[in-house]
Design a protein around this motif. Sequence first.
Motif, PDB file in Angstrom:
ATOM      1  N   VAL A  73      53.177  62.078  46.712  1.00 42.03           N
ATOM      2  CA  VAL A  73      52.310  61.168  45.729  1.00 42.03           C
ATOM      3  C   VAL A  73      52.981  61.091  44.574  1.00 42.03           C
ATOM      4  N   VAL A  74      53.121  60.105  43.922  1.00 42.48           N
ATOM      5  CA  VAL A  74      53.475  59.911  42.762  1.00 42.48           C
ATOM      6  C   VAL A  74      52.575  58.855  41.777  1.00 42.48           C
ATOM      7  N   ASP A  75      52.398  59.140  40.421  1.00 41.20           N
ATOM      8  CA  ASP A  75      51.240  58.512  39.752  1.00 41.20           C
ATOM      9  C   ASP A  75      52.335  57.570  38.689  1.00 41.20           C
ATOM     10  N   CYS A  76      51.746  56.226  38.591  1.00 35.61           N
ATOM     11  CA  CYS A  76      52.509  55.122  37.926  1.00 35.61           C
ATOM     12  C   CYS A  76      51.551  54.993  36.720  1.00 35.61           C
ATOM     13  N   ARG A  77      50.774  55.717  36.516  1.00 40.76           N
ATOM     14  CA  ARG A  77      49.484  55.362  35.527  1.00 40.76           C
ATOM     15  C   ARG A  77      50.186  55.747  33.928  1.00 40.76           C
ATOM     16  N   PHE A  78      51.219  56.229  33.917  1.00 40.74           N
ATOM     17  CA  PHE A  78      51.939  56.714  32.576  1.00 40.74           C
ATOM     18  C   PHE A  78      52.714  55.260  31.809  1.00 40.74           C
ATOM     19  N   LEU A  79      52.735  54.414  32.705  1.00 35.98           N
ATOM     20  CA  LEU A  79      52.981  53.134  32.207  1.00 35.98           C
ATOM     21  C   LEU A  79      51.841  52.217  31.921  1.00 35.98           C
ATOM     22  N   ILE A 106      55.429  57.880  51.442  1.00 34.19           N
ATOM     23  CA  ILE A 106      55.574  58.182  49.830  1.00 34.19           C
ATOM     24  C   ILE A 106      54.518  57.212  49.298  1.00 34.19           C
ATOM     25  N   ALA A 107      53.581  57.810  48.699  1.00 31.82           N
ATOM     26  CA  ALA A 107      52.540  56.991  48.249  1.00 31.82           C
ATOM     27  C   ALA A 107      52.675  57.018  46.674  1.00 31.82           C
ATOM     28  N   VAL A 108      52.597  55.707  46.069  1.00 30.12           N
ATOM     29  CA  VAL A 108      52.871  55.450  44.837  1.00 30.12           C
ATOM     30  C   VAL A 108      51.479  54.703  44.246  1.00 30.12           C
ATOM     31  N   GLY A 109      51.019  55.342  43.117  1.00 32.85           N
ATOM     32  CA  GLY A 109      49.376  54.926  42.952  1.00 32.85           C
ATOM     33  C   GLY A 109      49.718  54.415  41.489  1.00 32.85           C
ATOM     34  N   CYS A 110      48.627  53.715  41.172  1.00 34.90           N
ATOM     35  CA  CYS A 110      48.284  53.313  39.877  1.00 34.90           C
ATOM     36  C   CYS A 110      46.763  53.070  39.820  1.00 34.90           C
ATOM     37  N   THR A 111      46.068  52.670  38.751  1.00 41.05           N
ATOM     38  CA  THR A 111      44.595  52.546  38.829  1.00 41.05           C
ATOM     39  C   THR A 111      43.797  51.711  39.903  1.00 41.05           C
ATOM     40  N   GLY A 112      44.432  50.443  39.900  1.00 43.02           N
ATOM     41  CA  GLY A 112      43.815  49.498  41.189  1.00 43.02           C
ATOM     42  C   GLY A 112      44.751  49.272  42.237  1.00 43.02           C
ATOM     43  N   GLY A 113      46.020  49.680  42.117  1.00 45.34           N
ATOM     44  CA  GLY A 113      47.053  49.441  43.279  1.00 45.34           C
ATOM     45  C   GLY A 113      47.477  47.977  43.407  1.00 45.34           C
ATOM     46  N   SER A 164      56.925  50.449  44.018  1.00 51.63           N
ATOM     47  CA  SER A 164      57.080  50.617  45.361  1.00 51.63           C
ATOM     48  C   SER A 164      58.114  49.713  46.132  1.00 51.63           C
ATOM     49  N   GLU A 165      58.282  48.707  45.447  1.00 51.65           N
ATOM     50  CA  GLU A 165      59.175  47.651  46.090  1.00 51.65           C
ATOM     51  C   GLU A 165      60.703  47.934  45.625  1.00 51.65           C
ATOM     52  N   LYS A 166      60.712  48.409  44.169  1.00 52.39           N
ATOM     53  CA  LYS A 166      62.007  48.987  43.815  1.00 52.39           C
ATOM     54  C   LYS A 166      62.447  50.201  44.468  1.00 52.39           C
ATOM     55  N   LEU A 167      61.529  51.178  44.762  1.00 53.85           N
ATOM     56  CA  LEU A 167      61.770  52.265  45.389  1.00 53.85           C
ATOM     57  C   LEU A 167      62.163  52.404  46.685  1.00 53.85           C
ATOM     58  N   ALA A 168      61.457  51.380  47.493  1.00 51.90           N
ATOM     59  CA  ALA A 168      61.874  51.144  48.926  1.00 51.90           C
ATOM     60  C   ALA A 168      63.365  50.355  48.913  1.00 51.90           C
ATOM     61  N   VAL A 171      56.745  53.537  52.230  1.00 47.15           N
ATOM     62  CA  VAL A 171      56.312  53.556  50.715  1.00 47.15           C
ATOM     63  C   VAL A 171      55.190  52.848  50.734  1.00 47.15           C
ATOM     64  N   MET A 172      54.044  53.535  50.205  1.00 40.80           N
ATOM     65  CA  MET A 172      52.688  52.966  50.167  1.00 40.80           C
ATOM     66  C   MET A 172      52.106  52.884  48.711  1.00 40.80           C
ATOM     67  N   SER A 173      51.995  51.691  48.437  1.00 37.18           N
ATOM     68  CA  SER A 173      51.215  51.697  46.991  1.00 37.18           C
ATOM     69  C   SER A 173      49.599  51.757  47.131  1.00 37.18           C
ATOM     70  N   PHE A 174      48.953  52.041  46.005  1.00 41.53           N
ATOM     71  CA  PHE A 174      47.554  52.474  46.454  1.00 41.53           C
ATOM     72  C   PHE A 174      47.171  52.468  44.922  1.00 41.53           C
ATOM     73  N   GLY A 175      45.797  52.331  45.030  1.00 38.97           N
ATOM     74  CA  GLY A 175      45.073  52.405  43.865  1.00 38.97           C
ATOM     75  C   GLY A 175      44.101  53.617  43.670  1.00 38.97           C
ATOM     76  N   TYR A 176      44.200  54.382  42.720  1.00 40.57           N
ATOM     77  CA  TYR A 176      43.334  55.654  42.463  1.00 40.57           C
ATOM     78  C   TYR A 176      41.958  55.491  42.723  1.00 40.57           C
TER      79      TYR A 176
END
Length: 317
Positions: free
Chosen positions: A215-221, A278-285, A293-297, A199-204
């Motif tokens: 790839v999943v996008d968390c920028r709706f939060l 599994i990549a989990v993204g937000c603006t800056g990561g 990512s931590e909760k999902l893992a 499970v990898m967090s990243f910044g778009y």
Amino acid sequence: MNEHDGQEKQAGDGAQVSTGTPNDKAAVPDVAIPELVIISGMSGAGRSTAAKCLEDLGWFVVDNLPPALIPTMVELGARSQGNVARIAVVVDVRGRRFFDNLRESLADLEAKNVTRRIVFLESSDDALVRRFESVRRPHPLQGDGRIVDGIAAERELLRELRGDADLVIDTSSLNVHELRAKMDAQFAGEEEPELRATVMSFGYKYGLPVDADLVVDCRFLPNPHWVPELRPYTGLNEEVSGYVFNQPGAKEFLDRYTELLQLVATGYRREGKRYVTIAVGCTGGKHRSVAMSEKLAARLAAEGVETVVVHRDMGRE
């Protein structure tokens, strides 16, 4: 059951191989078929390092074996009376006929029910150019052109193989030790788990991870970056994580996406896929994607999936 040159082979759970002609009373006893990993990928992306890591873990490694000989190598391993239980083959695809041979060998292995895994080493064009320039060597496919021409030619040749890979590792920002750590995480266990997940967090704003399967996008939060007291911290901080999961839809998203991954994981196991990124993204990561990512893992681990968490862009700001 397949018959070829007087030999019979059967694979699967408790895979067995019988050799010899029907009239040969001194036929070799049934033995287990070795595990097989094929290492390939872009020149300069770290194939040799990955192979060395498997060698250190006790695998029998063959470098630059012609693809047509891979089935023969597996048969020889099966006759070793258990001395060669795990085989890793490094494949360097440099021509169309070479690639066709590889495709035929993979089809041959599949027809004989031999379990094989493909590890593909990937890297960005910029990283590959820097590496070739640092060692002052040409790319093996550049001919009279530039390094980037050779990289483009090789990437096109390997496109289909990359799509068939069970595990893709992007080494663009990895050093030798970090690549070895990734290989250790996947292969060091004495017993192979049903499924491994990264499970990898990243910044778009730093680009999509090229080795991501999902790839999943968390920028709706809402972004904690705009909360002054939370801005300096990361998603590993309890207050930041609490802020993220107190937002409308955050917990529901985690629940629903976990359910979806359970369905996907069942399909991956059925299809023999053992690795998923599994990549989990937000603006800056830094905040939302890290917390999610931590909760999902943790959810995946609770479901019996061996999980590694990587925060690709945390600390880049």
